[in-house]
Scaffold this motif. Structure first.
Motif, PDB file in Angstrom:
ATOM      1  N   LEU A 124      20.516 -74.495 -36.656  1.00  0.00           N
ATOM      2  CA  LEU A 124      20.581 -73.076 -37.023  1.00  0.00           C
ATOM      3  C   LEU A 124      19.170 -72.570 -37.279  1.00  0.00           C
ATOM      4  O   LEU A 124      18.464 -73.056 -38.155  1.00  0.00           O
ATOM      5  CB  LEU A 124      21.445 -72.866 -38.266  1.00  0.00           C
ATOM      6  N   SER A 125      18.739 -71.591 -36.483  1.00  0.00           N
ATOM      7  CA  SER A 125      17.396 -71.031 -36.652  1.00  0.00           C
ATOM      8  C   SER A 125      17.457 -69.786 -37.534  1.00  0.00           C
ATOM      9  O   SER A 125      18.507 -69.155 -37.668  1.00  0.00           O
ATOM     10  CB  SER A 125      16.793 -70.670 -35.297  1.00  0.00           C
ATOM     11  N   LEU A 126      16.323 -69.438 -38.106  1.00  0.00           N
ATOM     12  CA  LEU A 126      16.264 -68.236 -38.951  1.00  0.00           C
ATOM     13  C   LEU A 126      16.631 -66.990 -38.161  1.00  0.00           C
ATOM     14  O   LEU A 126      17.260 -66.076 -38.693  1.00  0.00           O
ATOM     15  CB  LEU A 126      14.868 -68.088 -39.560  1.00  0.00           C
ATOM     16  N   LYS A 127      16.272 -66.951 -36.899  1.00  0.00           N
ATOM     17  CA  LYS A 127      16.543 -65.768 -36.078  1.00  0.00           C
ATOM     18  C   LYS A 127      18.037 -65.568 -35.841  1.00  0.00           C
ATOM     19  O   LYS A 127      18.482 -64.452 -35.604  1.00  0.00           O
ATOM     20  CB  LYS A 127      15.792 -65.860 -34.750  1.00  0.00           C
ATOM     21  N   GLN A 128      18.838 -66.627 -35.901  1.00  0.00           N
ATOM     22  CA  GLN A 128      20.283 -66.505 -35.716  1.00  0.00           C
ATOM     23  C   GLN A 128      20.965 -65.837 -36.911  1.00  0.00           C
ATOM     24  O   GLN A 128      22.083 -65.369 -36.797  1.00  0.00           O
ATOM     25  CB  GLN A 128      20.911 -67.885 -35.498  1.00  0.00           C
ATOM     26  N   ILE A 129      20.294 -65.808 -38.036  1.00  0.00           N
ATOM     27  CA  ILE A 129      20.832 -65.193 -39.248  1.00  0.00           C
ATOM     28  C   ILE A 129      20.325 -63.759 -39.283  1.00  0.00           C
ATOM     29  O   ILE A 129      19.123 -63.525 -39.281  1.00  0.00           O
ATOM     30  CB  ILE A 129      20.360 -65.949 -40.504  1.00  0.00           C
ATOM     31  N   GLU A 130      21.240 -62.802 -39.291  1.00  0.00           N
ATOM     32  CA  GLU A 130      20.840 -61.397 -39.237  1.00  0.00           C
ATOM     33  C   GLU A 130      21.373 -60.636 -40.444  1.00  0.00           C
ATOM     34  O   GLU A 130      22.556 -60.706 -40.765  1.00  0.00           O
ATOM     35  CB  GLU A 130      21.348 -60.745 -37.954  1.00  0.00           C
ATOM     36  N   LEU A 131      20.477 -59.914 -41.102  1.00  0.00           N
ATOM     37  CA  LEU A 131      20.860 -59.040 -42.207  1.00  0.00           C
ATOM     38  C   LEU A 131      20.992 -57.628 -41.669  1.00  0.00           C
ATOM     39  O   LEU A 131      20.063 -57.092 -41.077  1.00  0.00           O
ATOM     40  CB  LEU A 131      19.814 -59.074 -43.322  1.00  0.00           C
ATOM     41  N   LYS A 132      22.175 -57.064 -41.865  1.00  0.00           N
ATOM     42  CA  LYS A 132      22.447 -55.694 -41.433  1.00  0.00           C
ATOM     43  C   LYS A 132      22.831 -54.871 -42.654  1.00  0.00           C
ATOM     44  O   LYS A 132      23.220 -55.420 -43.673  1.00  0.00           O
ATOM     45  CB  LYS A 132      23.604 -55.660 -40.439  1.00  0.00           C
ATOM     46  N   ASN A 133      22.740 -53.568 -42.502  1.00  0.00           N
ATOM     47  CA  ASN A 133      23.218 -52.668 -43.541  1.00  0.00           C
ATOM     48  C   ASN A 133      24.500 -52.005 -43.055  1.00  0.00           C
ATOM     49  O   ASN A 133      24.531 -51.465 -41.949  1.00  0.00           O
ATOM     50  CB  ASN A 133      22.170 -51.600 -43.862  1.00  0.00           C
ATOM     51  N   ASN A 134      25.539 -52.059 -43.878  1.00  0.00           N
ATOM     52  CA  ASN A 134      26.779 -51.353 -43.562  1.00  0.00           C
ATOM     53  C   ASN A 134      26.551 -49.854 -43.663  1.00  0.00           C
ATOM     54  O   ASN A 134      25.513 -49.401 -44.152  1.00  0.00           O
ATOM     55  CB  ASN A 134      27.892 -51.792 -44.516  1.00  0.00           C
ATOM     56  N   SER A 135      27.525 -49.073 -43.239  1.00  0.00           N
ATOM     57  CA  SER A 135      27.382 -47.609 -43.264  1.00  0.00           C
ATOM     58  C   SER A 135      27.143 -47.080 -44.677  1.00  0.00           C
ATOM     59  O   SER A 135      26.528 -46.039 -44.854  1.00  0.00           O
ATOM     60  CB  SER A 135      28.610 -46.941 -42.646  1.00  0.00           C
ATOM     61  N   ASP A 136      27.600 -47.821 -45.691  1.00  0.00           N
ATOM     62  CA  ASP A 136      27.369 -47.395 -47.074  1.00  0.00           C
ATOM     63  C   ASP A 136      26.051 -47.928 -47.636  1.00  0.00           C
ATOM     64  O   ASP A 136      25.723 -47.719 -48.796  1.00  0.00           O
ATOM     65  CB  ASP A 136      28.536 -47.810 -47.971  1.00  0.00           C
ATOM     66  N   GLY A 137      25.293 -48.643 -46.797  1.00  0.00           N
ATOM     67  CA  GLY A 137      24.001 -49.173 -47.207  1.00  0.00           C
ATOM     68  C   GLY A 137      24.049 -50.586 -47.773  1.00  0.00           C
ATOM     69  O   GLY A 137      23.006 -51.186 -48.024  1.00  0.00           O
ATOM     70  N   SER A 138      25.240 -51.119 -47.992  1.00  0.00           N
ATOM     71  CA  SER A 138      25.346 -52.464 -48.551  1.00  0.00           C
ATOM     72  C   SER A 138      24.958 -53.508 -47.499  1.00  0.00           C
ATOM     73  O   SER A 138      25.187 -53.318 -46.314  1.00  0.00           O
ATOM     74  CB  SER A 138      26.768 -52.717 -49.060  1.00  0.00           C
ATOM     75  N   PRO A 139      24.371 -54.615 -47.953  1.00  0.00           N
ATOM     76  CA  PRO A 139      23.922 -55.636 -47.005  1.00  0.00           C
ATOM     77  C   PRO A 139      25.070 -56.499 -46.494  1.00  0.00           C
ATOM     78  O   PRO A 139      26.042 -56.763 -47.205  1.00  0.00           O
ATOM     79  CB  PRO A 139      22.943 -56.471 -47.828  1.00  0.00           C
ATOM     80  N   GLU A 140      24.940 -56.946 -45.249  1.00  0.00           N
ATOM     81  CA  GLU A 140      25.930 -57.821 -44.636  1.00  0.00           C
ATOM     82  C   GLU A 140      25.182 -58.821 -43.758  1.00  0.00           C
ATOM     83  O   GLU A 140      24.240 -58.469 -43.065  1.00  0.00           O
ATOM     84  CB  GLU A 140      26.898 -57.003 -43.789  1.00  0.00           C
ATOM     85  N   ILE A 141      25.642 -60.071 -43.778  1.00  0.00           N
ATOM     86  CA  ILE A 141      25.013 -61.121 -42.987  1.00  0.00           C
ATOM     87  C   ILE A 141      25.889 -61.449 -41.792  1.00  0.00           C
ATOM     88  O   ILE A 141      27.096 -61.626 -41.930  1.00  0.00           O
ATOM     89  CB  ILE A 141      24.794 -62.387 -43.839  1.00  0.00           C
ATOM     90  N   LYS A 142      25.251 -61.523 -40.636  1.00  0.00           N
ATOM     91  CA  LYS A 142      25.928 -61.904 -39.399  1.00  0.00           C
ATOM     92  C   LYS A 142      25.272 -63.177 -38.864  1.00  0.00           C
ATOM     93  O   LYS A 142      24.045 -63.247 -38.749  1.00  0.00           O
ATOM     94  CB  LYS A 142      25.799 -60.809 -38.332  1.00  0.00           C
ATOM     95  N   ILE A 143      26.121 -64.175 -38.534  1.00  0.00           N
ATOM     96  CA  ILE A 143      25.640 -65.397 -37.894  1.00  0.00           C
ATOM     97  C   ILE A 143      26.638 -65.748 -36.800  1.00  0.00           C
ATOM     98  O   ILE A 143      27.802 -66.020 -37.095  1.00  0.00           O
ATOM     99  CB  ILE A 143      25.547 -66.578 -38.881  1.00  0.00           C
ATOM    100  N   ASN A 144      26.187 -65.725 -35.562  1.00  0.00           N
ATOM    101  CA  ASN A 144      27.070 -66.086 -34.460  1.00  0.00           C
ATOM    102  C   ASN A 144      27.495 -67.541 -34.580  1.00  0.00           C
ATOM    103  O   ASN A 144      26.669 -68.415 -34.822  1.00  0.00           O
ATOM    104  CB  ASN A 144      26.380 -65.862 -33.114  1.00  0.00           C
ATOM    105  N   GLY A 145      28.792 -67.768 -34.429  1.00  0.00           N
ATOM    106  CA  GLY A 145      29.320 -69.125 -34.429  1.00  0.00           C
ATOM    107  C   GLY A 145      29.585 -69.719 -35.795  1.00  0.00           C
ATOM    108  O   GLY A 145      30.000 -70.870 -35.890  1.00  0.00           O
ATOM    109  N   VAL A 146      29.336 -68.989 -36.856  1.00  0.00           N
ATOM    110  CA  VAL A 146      29.614 -69.495 -38.202  1.00  0.00           C
ATOM    111  C   VAL A 146      30.822 -68.744 -38.738  1.00  0.00           C
ATOM    112  O   VAL A 146      30.788 -67.530 -38.930  1.00  0.00           O
ATOM    113  CB  VAL A 146      28.389 -69.318 -39.140  1.00  0.00           C
ATOM    114  N   ASN A 147      31.902 -69.483 -38.957  1.00  0.00           N
ATOM    115  CA  ASN A 147      33.151 -68.886 -39.421  1.00  0.00           C
ATOM    116  C   ASN A 147      33.282 -69.054 -40.932  1.00  0.00           C
ATOM    117  O   ASN A 147      34.099 -69.825 -41.418  1.00  0.00           O
ATOM    118  CB  ASN A 147      34.343 -69.519 -38.689  1.00  0.00           C
TER     119      ASN A 147
END
Length: 116
Positions: free
Chosen positions: A69-92
């Motif tokens: 798992l590389s650092l680039k695979q971990i993505e921090l996004k902001n939801n429409s309300d501004g709250s943070p959300e983490i996305k990682i492909n292949g991690v359930n």
């Protein structure tokens, strides 16, 4: 059920200095295009980059340093309300995140839960 907890603190100045030394090479190795775009949409991108870096490190700790798992695979996004959300492909897993900013530092706390 909670599987792991991770926390990381990052100096905003450290991120700025790394960027000044390595430029785009640093950005493209660690951050997604969306993270770079979001951070540089602000007048001072470095607190935003520091937050994303802290989240990536906290996730790695919470997941107990999974191989491959590389650092680039971990993505921090902001939801429409501004709250943070983490996305990682292949991690359930459900990944909860909390961020805190201070003038010179950013801290991230991550909790990983198993999805049953």
């Amino acid at each position: 059920m909670i599987e792991g907890v991770g926390v990381d603190i990052v100096s905003v100045e450290r991120i700025r200095k790394i960027y000044e030394k390595f430029g785009e090479k640093f950005l493209n190795r660690i951050f997604t295009e969306e993270e770079i775009s979001y951070s540089f949409s602000h007048s001072n991108p470095f607190p935003h980059l520091a937050a994303r870096f802290a989240v990536k490190e906290a996730v790695i700790k919470a997941l107990k340093k999974p191989s491959g798992l590389s650092l680039k695979q971990i993505e921090l996004k902001n939801n429409s309300d501004g709250s943070p959300e983490i996305k990682i492909n292949g991690v359930n897993k459900r990944i909860l995140v909390s961020l805190s900013h201070e003038k010179n530092y950013t801290v991230a706390m991550v909790i990983v839960e198993n999805i049953l």
